[in-house]
Each structure stands twice: as C-alpha cells, then as structure tokens.
Design a protein around this motif. Structure first.
Motif, PDB file in Angstrom:
ATOM      1  N   GLY A 427     -43.731  37.701  30.739  1.00  0.00           N
ATOM      2  CA  GLY A 427     -44.289  37.882  32.415  1.00  0.00           C
ATOM      3  C   GLY A 427     -45.513  37.927  32.549  1.00  0.00           C
ATOM      4  O   GLY A 427     -46.293  38.319  31.682  1.00  0.00           O
ATOM      5  N   GLY A 465     -41.938  34.694  33.797  1.00  0.00           N
ATOM      6  CA  GLY A 465     -41.833  34.909  35.454  1.00  0.00           C
ATOM      7  C   GLY A 465     -43.110  35.366  35.770  1.00  0.00           C
ATOM      8  O   GLY A 465     -44.003  35.527  34.771  1.00  0.00           O
ATOM      9  N   VAL A 467     -45.911  37.632  38.380  1.00  0.00           N
ATOM     10  CA  VAL A 467     -45.943  38.441  39.703  1.00  0.00           C
ATOM     11  C   VAL A 467     -47.472  38.458  40.031  1.00  0.00           C
ATOM     12  O   VAL A 467     -48.372  38.609  39.048  1.00  0.00           O
ATOM     13  CB  VAL A 467     -45.858  39.928  39.479  1.00  0.00           C
ATOM     14  N   GLN A 473     -47.589  43.678  45.640  1.00  0.00           N
ATOM     15  CA  GLN A 473     -47.180  42.847  44.667  1.00  0.00           C
ATOM     16  C   GLN A 473     -46.158  41.903  45.108  1.00  0.00           C
ATOM     17  O   GLN A 473     -45.497  41.969  46.298  1.00  0.00           O
ATOM     18  CB  GLN A 473     -46.294  43.741  43.658  1.00  0.00           C
ATOM     19  N   LEU A 475     -43.677  38.800  43.875  1.00  0.00           N
ATOM     20  CA  LEU A 475     -42.830  38.194  43.136  1.00  0.00           C
ATOM     21  C   LEU A 475     -42.968  36.706  43.087  1.00  0.00           C
ATOM     22  O   LEU A 475     -42.243  35.986  43.905  1.00  0.00           O
ATOM     23  CB  LEU A 475     -41.407  38.697  42.858  1.00  0.00           C
ATOM     24  N   GLY A 478     -38.872  34.474  39.163  1.00  0.00           N
ATOM     25  CA  GLY A 478     -38.479  35.348  38.305  1.00  0.00           C
ATOM     26  C   GLY A 478     -38.136  34.779  36.727  1.00  0.00           C
ATOM     27  O   GLY A 478     -38.330  33.463  36.896  1.00  0.00           O
ATOM     28  N   LEU A 479     -37.755  35.631  35.965  1.00  0.00           N
ATOM     29  CA  LEU A 479     -37.452  35.041  34.733  1.00  0.00           C
ATOM     30  C   LEU A 479     -36.067  33.887  34.477  1.00  0.00           C
ATOM     31  O   LEU A 479     -36.319  33.016  33.618  1.00  0.00           O
ATOM     32  CB  LEU A 479     -37.213  36.195  33.509  1.00  0.00           C
ATOM     33  N   CYS A 511     -43.518  45.175  37.526  1.00  0.00           N
ATOM     34  CA  CYS A 511     -43.175  44.495  36.662  1.00  0.00           C
ATOM     35  C   CYS A 511     -42.039  45.141  35.868  1.00  0.00           C
ATOM     36  O   CYS A 511     -40.922  44.634  35.353  1.00  0.00           O
ATOM     37  CB  CYS A 511     -44.049  43.881  35.964  1.00  0.00           C
ATOM     38  N   ASN A 514     -38.814  45.497  38.101  1.00  0.00           N
ATOM     39  CA  ASN A 514     -38.157  44.278  38.753  1.00  0.00           C
ATOM     40  C   ASN A 514     -38.277  43.180  37.899  1.00  0.00           C
ATOM     41  O   ASN A 514     -37.342  42.233  38.287  1.00  0.00           O
ATOM     42  CB  ASN A 514     -39.169  44.235  40.154  1.00  0.00           C
ATOM     43  N   LEU A 515     -39.258  42.915  37.031  1.00  0.00           N
ATOM     44  CA  LEU A 515     -39.381  41.519  36.303  1.00  0.00           C
ATOM     45  C   LEU A 515     -38.340  41.513  35.224  1.00  0.00           C
ATOM     46  O   LEU A 515     -37.630  40.615  34.899  1.00  0.00           O
ATOM     47  CB  LEU A 515     -40.775  41.295  35.996  1.00  0.00           C
ATOM     48  N   ASN A 524     -39.528  41.183  25.164  1.00  0.00           N
ATOM     49  CA  ASN A 524     -40.375  41.250  26.444  1.00  0.00           C
ATOM     50  C   ASN A 524     -41.808  41.390  26.209  1.00  0.00           C
ATOM     51  O   ASN A 524     -42.097  42.231  25.942  1.00  0.00           O
ATOM     52  CB  ASN A 524     -39.563  42.244  27.390  1.00  0.00           C
ATOM     53  N   LEU A 526     -45.545  41.082  28.450  1.00  0.00           N
ATOM     54  CA  LEU A 526     -46.467  41.217  29.782  1.00  0.00           C
ATOM     55  C   LEU A 526     -47.664  40.745  29.259  1.00  0.00           C
ATOM     56  O   LEU A 526     -48.356  41.343  28.800  1.00  0.00           O
ATOM     57  CB  LEU A 526     -46.185  42.478  30.617  1.00  0.00           C
TER      58      LEU A 526
END
Length: 605
Positions: A427, A465, A467, A473, A475, A478-479, A511, A514-515, A524, A526
């Motif tokens: 992300g 994904g 943001v 924020q 989006l 997405g992923l 994130c 929602n991400l 995962n 970020l």
C-alpha cells in the motif's frame, strides 16, 4: 589368542602379562646350567644378586613388550570412528561401535525416532543428545544395534524432539564409553618403549560405514508432499499398483540431501501422514517405507488431504526448507468425494504448487456420480494444462514417469511458489499537501512506479493499492483493482495531485481499516511518503497498524521530522526509515526499500 585378549580388560591383561613374566623367571631359575644356578652354587651372595639383576634386565623388557602387544590387540574397538550429525544407525554395519560425534549437532535438523531405544533411521548424534549422553560440543558414544520393534515413543529432551514411529526393522541404543580413547583427550604419553626392535604393526580393520547420501538431483530442489489415494474407490489391487508407480517415481526423482525431499500422506476418510519431508534422505529407506504402506479404505476425501498438507506439512519443524518450491502431488483414482476448490485456494495462497495426476478417469456412465466434473481444473495451482495430468490406467503408468518427473522438477514453471516478489500486498500512502507541489508530486509517483515495477503484480501474485491524503483521505485504487503490473503502474502515474493540509495519523488509520485485509504473516506492507510535520498524532495509528501485522516503511523528504518518521516505522526503526533532503533523491531508495520488503517477508515466511 586375539579373541581371548579382546574379551579382557586392560587390568586383566596386565595381570596375565605379570604372571607370564613371573613364570618366565621361574623357568629360567629351574633350567639346569642357568646363570643363577651356577652363581648360587659357585659364587658369593654378591655374585648371586648380580646374576638376578642380569636376568631381570632381560625378562622385564620382554614382559613390557608383551603387555604393549596385548593392549594393541585388545584396543581395536576403542578407536572412535568419526561420523556426521546426520549419520544414522542404519549407516553402520557393526553391531557395536564407538563413534565420535562433531560439535553443534543441535544446529542441524536431525531426525530422531523413539526414546531410549531408537529406530535405526534416527541420527546417532541427535539421539545421543536426546538421551543426555552428549552436549553441544559433541564427543564419543557407543552404538549398540538391536532388533526392530513396534511403537517407538515420542518425547522432548535436551532441545531434541524425537518422533513416534509405528514400527521399524532395526533399532539401536547408546551408552557412554567406559574409557575415553586417548586420541579424544588432550593427554599425551611420555612413556619410553624398551630399547628393542619395534613389533610389526597389526593392521586394524577400519569400521565399515555405509556412505551417507548427501547428493540427490541438484536440478530438482523441491519439497514434495505426495498425496496417494487409499480409498475404497481405488481398492486394494490398484492400491498396490499405485505403490509400485510411486516407488518408480521416487527413484526417478532421485531423493537426496541436496535434491528433492518427499513426504507422504494417504487420503481416505481422514488424511494420514505416513512420513515427513525430513524423515528419509536415502531412496532405499523411503522405498521400504512406501512398500510398508497399508491400505486404509473409506471415502476419497482428497480435499481434506490437500488442506492437511497445506496447513501442517511445510513447516520448518516438519523439514520444509526455506526458499525451496513447495509442491503437492495428488494421485487420484476416478474422482474425489469432497470439494477440492477451497483446499486448492488455501494451497495457492500458501505458496504451494498443486499437481493433480488423475488415473482411470470416470467412464461416461459414471459421470452422473461425480459431484464436480471440473475438479481437475479447480484443484491445481493454475489451469494452464501444466499442473494436471491424465493417465488412462494404473497398468500404463510406467511410461509416464519421465514426463511427470520433468514437470515436478521444472522450477521455472512453479507459478504458485510464493516469494516476496509475487506474494506481498503493498500500500502507498501519499502526502498530497500543498507543500509538496506539482513537480515534486510527479517525482513521488516515479518513485512509487519504480517500486511496483520490481514486483510480479498479478491476480495470483503481488498486489498494490494507493491512498492520497491531506486533511482528508482518498482511495486512488485498491489492492484488487488491477491484475497486472502494467495496469498498476499506469494507475500510479494517473493519480491527480490533491493539495491541502497534512493529517498523516488519520491517513494511516484509514489504510489499516480500508486498504488491507488480514493476510498471512509478513504479507502487508505500507509505504508512507511525506514531506512535513503532521497536524495530528502519528504514534497511536502506527501502533494500531503494527498490531494488524502491517509493516510500515516511512519515507521522509524536505521538512519531515525524523522523530515522526521513526514513530511511524516498524521495528527495527533504522531499517524502515528513509530520509532525503530533495525529492530527486527518492529514486535512490527504490532498491533498498524493495530489498527490505523481501527481507521482512523471508524472515516471517
């Protein structure tokens, strides 16, 4: 003479040698015309003593020489034979042998079966540590071969977890040697030998040890869980044909330490693990274990067996090797009783390549009994024709072995093997505040596109994904919105600059909620890119993200405070924090960040 001496202790041989010397002295005294007799008859007491000393100077060296010869003959069994940490009881041919284990065997992945009495496929040194006879520094231990038995008991002792085994053909036990050989200590002897001609050295037979297999097919370094059909559908007769096929397949694959490792599961009503990846490193032992397989019967619950293999079989505790492709080979007669799709999905998400070998496909009149006619497409790693294989009959399997072996060893085609490049979710959290500006924002997008280009983005691979944040924020995608690398890079470059304030903490929380979805460990990531001070708290949102197993890399530019960047970053902070005075310096961070992601993924997987 030799057998008699081998049965004596050193002290017993010393007594016998002294007795022999005394007997020799007495014999010399009784011989007519000997020096001592003449001295006692014809000379003074002084001459008699002189004669006795002359005789002793002859007798004692001879006695010493006899003792040395007897010690040499009897000490053959005290020569410790050096072995490796993975040498097994089955590798020794002697019924009793003193061996020397090296240091640091606890660092090896040794297989031990039983407690007290160990199956002969156990590591000798591993069993000695388990028994408490040796420590990490290694040392000598005596191996005693025994007959095979049933029900070898599992236990945990001295950092070694021994496994249970239903039965095996031979066993061994271990004891400490009574006298540690001189060559295993720091002591040296300074005893001088008598000034006599040295005795001819007796040839000592070197203990016969079978050469442990350390090779294997180096072009096929894969970990394989072999799922065989043991259901009523296949029956006993075809089950035996299947075992013959499996033995030929294993032989062709060339199992070995540096080649493929194979474990086996039987599929019936419930899956049954017969042996693990680390149990056998020699084909001979594995072929014997396959020969001993017993037919189970029951339903053809292949899905349960695949799930069982995916969840439990490929752990490091069970012998899975880090960085090696993981494969499940499923043999099925006819069709499965349960659903394979969910099990296959779990295997794919776990980075396992599922091959399905179907033998004797359903006849036209049997198709109405097949629950899912597309089970072959749904079960495999990818429905591209490479991962499924049809064989018309168990009687014709032999001619397919070579082709199957080539597929199972074709690592370049293992599309489901999980690496950091095809397994992670990345992300991007992008600062769109007014202080960044349009030109610099494009440099940020170039940096992010460079990271995406390093990964294999696909519907089965890595995902990305994005943001963008100011006070709010947004989006960007997405992923799961883009299924290939090209589309993802284009999506990154199309991101429109927002402009506004800076609320980094709330953006991190957005994130997290929602991400990302909860995935396996180390999946995962970020990457936060910001150029200034946040107007809100960043510490608590970062802690919440870390608890959700999201690894954060913080990348700061220009006026971004170092303290905030480190508060956001995952541990260790220095390895997950980057800073550049200029936006043009972001390009230098692409390779280090990618390497860091792969390092984190590897450590957790």
């Amino acid at each position: 003479m030799r057998d008699y001496l081998k049965g004596q202790t050193v002290s017993e041989r010393a007594i016998d040698t002294t007795s022999s010397a005394s007997s020799l002295l007495l014999l010399l005294l009784l011989l007519p015309g000997n020096t001592l007799s003449r001295a006692s008859r014809d000379s003074s007491a002084e001459e008699t003593v002189s004669a006795v000393m002359s005789l002793l100077s002859i007798v004692l060296p001879v006695a010493g020489l006899c003792f040395l010869i007897s010690s040499t003959i009897g000490s053959e069994s005290s020569v410790a034979y050096p072995v490796t940490c993975v040498t097994r009881g089955a590798d020794l041919s002697e019924d009793k042998l003193l061996v020397l284990c090296p240091a640091d065997c606890t660092q090896w992945r040794v297989s031990v079966f039983g407690t007290g009495v160990y199956a002969s496929i156990s590591s000798i040194c591993g069993a000695a540590i388990h028994r408490g006879l040796l420590g990490p520094s290694g040392g000598p231990v005596t191996v005693h071969k025994q007959q095979g038995r049933r029900n070898y008991v599992s236990s945990y002792a001295n950092t070694i977890h021994s496994q249970s085994l239903s039965h095996w053909t031979s066993s061994f036990s271990l004891t400490r040697p009574n006298n540690v050989p001189l060559e295993l200590t720091s002591d040296t002897s300074t005893t001088s030998l008598p000034a006599a001609a040295p005795p001819a050295k007796k040839a000592v037979k070197k203990p016969s040890v079978k050469k442990a297999l350390t090779g294997g097919n180096k072009d096929c370094q894969v970990d394989i869980a072999l799922v065989v059909d043991s259901s009523n559908n296949i029956g006993r007769r075809r089950f035996n044909l299947q075992k013959h096929f499996v033995t030929r397949l294993v032989t062709m694959l060339k199992v070995g330490q540096t080649g493929p490792h194979i474990g086996l599961i039987q599929a019936g009503d419930s899956p049954r693990t017969e042996f693990l990846l680390s149990n056998y490193t020699q084909p001979k032992e594995m072929l014997f274990a396959i020969k001993e397989l017993l037919f189970l019967g029951g339903e053809t619950n292949t899905g349960k067996a695949i799930t069982h293999a995916a969840r439990t079989f490929f752990s490091q505790e069970n012998g899975a090797r880090r960085g090696h492709p993981r494969v499940i080979i499923v043999l099925i007669d006819g069709w499965p009783s349960d659903n394979l799709e969910q099990a296959a999905t779990l295997a794919r998400e776990s980075g396992i390549n599922v091959f399905l070998v179907s033998v004797a496909k359903p006849a036209p009149e049997e198709l109405n009994m097949v629950p899912d006619k597309d089970f072959m497409k749904k079960a495999v790693c990818k429905d591209n024709g490479f991962f499924n294989y049809m064989i018309p009959s168990w009687f014709s399997t032999t001619k397919h072995i070579k082709a199957l072996t080539q597929r199972f060893c074709s690592q370049d085609n293992m599309l489901c093997s999980k690496t950091c490049y095809n397994s992670v979710n990345i992300g991007f959290l992008i600062d769109g505040s007014s202080s960044v500006g349009h030109p610099n924002f494009q440099l940020v997008l170039d940096f992010l596109a460079g990271i995406v280009s390093s990964f294999d983005v696909s519907d089965m691979g890595a995902r990305a994904g994005a943001v963008q944040f100011t006070y709010d924020q947004r989006l960007e995608f997405g992923l799961y919105d883009h299924k290939n690398k090209e589309d993802t890079i284009n999506a990154v470059r199309r991101i429109a600059y927002m402009s506004g304030g800076t609320a980094t903490g709330e953006a991190i929380r957005y994130c997290t909620r929602n991400l990302f979805k909860r995935m396996g460990p180390g999946r995962n990531f970020l990457i936060v890119v910001t150029d200034g001070q946040s107007y809100d708290d960043v510490r608590q949102p970062a802690v919440e993200a870390h608890k959700e197993d999201i690894t954060i890399y913080s990348v700061g530019v220009a006026w971004a405070p170092i303290d905030d960047l480190k508060a956001i970053a995952s541990e260790p902070k220095d390895a997950h924090t980057y800073f550049s005075r200029e936006f043009s310096g972001l390009a230098e961070f692409i390779s280090p960040v990618v390497r860091g992601i792969c390092r984190d993924f590897t450590e957790k997987n």
